[in-house]
Design a protein around this motif. Structure first.
Motif, short mmCIF file in Angstrom:
data_model
loop_
_atom_site.label_atom_id
_atom_site.label_comp_id
_atom_site.label_asym_id
_atom_site.label_seq_id
_atom_site.Cartn_x
_atom_site.Cartn_y
_atom_site.Cartn_z
N GLU A 90 4.20 11.01 -11.88
CA GLU A 90 2.88 11.51 -11.73
C GLU A 90 2.52 11.88 -10.34
OE1 GLU A 90 0.60 11.89 -14.35
OE2 GLU A 90 2.29 11.66 -15.47
N PRO A 91 1.91 12.95 -10.24
CA PRO A 91 1.13 13.59 -8.91
C PRO A 91 0.68 12.58 -8.24
CG PRO A 91 1.10 15.22 -10.57
CD PRO A 91 1.40 14.25 -11.62
N ARG A 92 -0.31 11.84 -8.84
CA ARG A 92 -1.09 10.66 -8.12
C ARG A 92 -0.47 9.69 -7.51
NH1 ARG A 92 -6.67 9.95 -9.27
NH2 ARG A 92 -6.42 12.06 -9.50
N ALA A 93 0.75 9.32 -8.03
CA ALA A 93 1.78 8.48 -7.28
C ALA A 93 1.92 8.91 -6.02
CB ALA A 93 2.75 8.04 -8.19
N TYR A 94 2.42 10.60 -6.05
CA TYR A 94 2.89 10.81 -4.61
C TYR A 94 1.69 11.07 -3.74
CZ TYR A 94 7.28 12.00 -6.94
OH TYR A 94 8.39 11.91 -7.51
N THR A 95 0.54 11.14 -4.10
CA THR A 95 -0.77 11.32 -3.51
C THR A 95 -1.18 10.08 -2.83
OG1 THR A 95 -1.70 13.35 -4.93
CG2 THR A 95 -3.38 11.70 -3.70
N TYR A 96 -1.03 8.83 -3.63
CA TYR A 96 -1.52 7.72 -2.81
C TYR A 96 -0.13 7.13 -1.96
CZ TYR A 96 -5.21 7.01 -6.37
OH TYR A 96 -6.49 7.03 -6.91
N GLY A 97 0.96 7.65 -2.39
CA GLY A 97 2.10 7.04 -1.63
C GLY A 97 1.92 7.90 -0.33
N SER A 98 1.60 9.39 -0.36
CA SER A 98 1.70 9.98 1.00
C SER A 98 0.44 9.50 1.97
CB SER A 98 1.77 11.49 0.70
OG SER A 98 0.53 12.00 -0.13
N GLY A 99 -0.47 9.30 0.99
CA GLY A 99 -1.87 8.77 1.73
C GLY A 99 -1.55 7.53 2.38
N VAL A 100 -0.72 6.55 1.85
CA VAL A 100 -0.42 5.14 2.46
C VAL A 100 0.58 5.49 3.54
CG1 VAL A 100 1.23 3.17 2.43
CG2 VAL A 100 -0.54 3.64 0.57
N ALA A 101 1.52 6.43 3.56
CA ALA A 101 2.29 6.81 4.45
C ALA A 101 1.65 7.39 5.72
CB ALA A 101 3.62 7.73 4.21
N GLU A 102 0.69 8.30 5.54
CA GLU A 102 0.02 8.77 6.67
C GLU A 102 -1.16 7.82 7.34
OE1 GLU A 102 -1.89 11.86 4.15
OE2 GLU A 102 -0.40 13.32 5.02
N LEU A 103 -1.80 6.81 6.70
CA LEU A 103 -2.40 5.64 7.23
C LEU A 103 -1.53 4.87 7.95
CD1 LEU A 103 -4.88 4.93 4.28
CD2 LEU A 103 -5.42 6.04 6.56
N GLY A 104 -0.19 4.75 7.71
CA GLY A 104 0.73 3.69 8.37
C GLY A 104 1.32 4.57 9.65
N VAL A 105 1.39 5.72 9.42
CA VAL A 105 1.86 6.33 10.50
C VAL A 105 0.87 6.66 11.63
CG1 VAL A 105 2.70 8.67 11.44
CG2 VAL A 105 3.94 7.82 9.50
N ALA A 106 -0.36 7.02 11.28
CA ALA A 106 -1.48 6.83 12.14
C ALA A 106 -1.66 5.59 12.83
CB ALA A 106 -2.96 7.04 11.35
N THR A 107 -1.46 4.33 12.14
CA THR A 107 -1.61 3.03 12.87
C THR A 107 -0.47 2.94 13.85
OG1 THR A 107 -2.73 2.30 11.07
CG2 THR A 107 -1.81 0.77 12.47
N ALA A 108 0.68 3.28 13.34
CA ALA A 108 1.85 3.26 14.63
C ALA A 108 1.69 4.11 15.80
CB ALA A 108 3.09 3.78 13.89
N LEU A 109 1.10 5.27 15.56
CA LEU A 109 0.85 6.15 16.64
C LEU A 109 -0.23 5.55 17.55
CD1 LEU A 109 0.91 9.78 14.83
CD2 LEU A 109 2.49 8.91 16.88
N ALA A 110 -1.18 4.85 17.01
CA ALA A 110 -2.47 4.33 17.77
C ALA A 110 -2.04 3.15 18.63
CB ALA A 110 -3.62 4.07 16.63
N VAL A 111 -1.08 2.25 17.98
CA VAL A 111 -0.70 0.87 18.84
C VAL A 111 0.44 1.52 19.77
CG1 VAL A 111 0.28 -1.09 18.49
CG2 VAL A 111 -1.22 -0.13 16.77
N PRO A 112 0.14 0.85 21.11
CA PRO A 112 0.80 1.51 22.23
C PRO A 112 2.48 0.93 21.92
CG PRO A 112 -1.09 0.82 23.19
CD PRO A 112 -1.07 0.61 21.64
N ARG A 113 2.51 -0.31 21.61
CA ARG A 113 3.94 -0.89 21.21
C ARG A 113 4.90 0.01 20.31
NH1 ARG A 113 4.50 -7.32 19.81
NH2 ARG A 113 6.83 -7.48 19.43
N THR A 114 3.86 0.50 19.15
CA THR A 114 4.88 1.20 18.28
C THR A 114 4.79 2.85 18.18
OG1 THR A 114 2.92 1.05 16.50
CG2 THR A 114 4.60 -0.58 16.65
#
Length: 127
Positions: free
Chosen positions: A43-67
């Motif tokens: 289902e496309p929705r699974a990819y939509t939510y999965g990529s949303g989680v990935a984007e939020l996780g990567v955004a967090t990793a970029l925001a934290v100096p240690r990661t």
């Protein structure tokens, strides 16, 4: 830091961009469901939510100096991974007679914009 340049703040821009787009995957998922390549199973929705989680996780990793450096590598990979969805959107828009010429030009122009995003992410990763 007093001597931060726009190039040095790339992590901030990338993190902000990914955060906003990641949230949009949950606020307006139908927009993203439509650009999931039809060749993908499930289902496309699974990819939509999965990529949303990935984007939020990567955004967090970029925001934290240690990661941040690892976040740069993740962001570069993410930008490459979502490129097929951008291509799918372009194909769909170009094939839609209801799409305006300006919108068609915009989606075509958007494709090469992935390159500076990838380059910026790699700069963050290599810092």
């Amino acid at each position: 830091m007093a001597h931060e340049t726009p190039r040095r703040r790339a992590h901030t821009y990338l993190s902000g961009l990914l955060f906003v787009v990641g949230v949009l995957h949950f606020v307006a998922p139908k927009l993203f469901d439509g650009i999931v390549p039809k060749q993908l199973p499930g289902e496309p929705r699974a990819y939509t939510y999965g990529s949303g989680v990935a984007e939020l996780g990567v955004a967090t990793a970029l925001a934290v100096p240690r990661t941040r450096r690892f976040g740069g590598w993740l962001a570069a990979g993410l930008f490459v991974a979502v490129f097929p969805a951008n291509v799918q959107m372009t194909v769909d828009v170009l094939g839609n007679p209801k799409s305006s010429p300006a919108f068609k030009a915009g989606v075509i122009a958007r494709l090469p914009l992935q390159i500076p995003l990838i380059v910026a992410a790699l700069r963050v990763a290599r810092r």
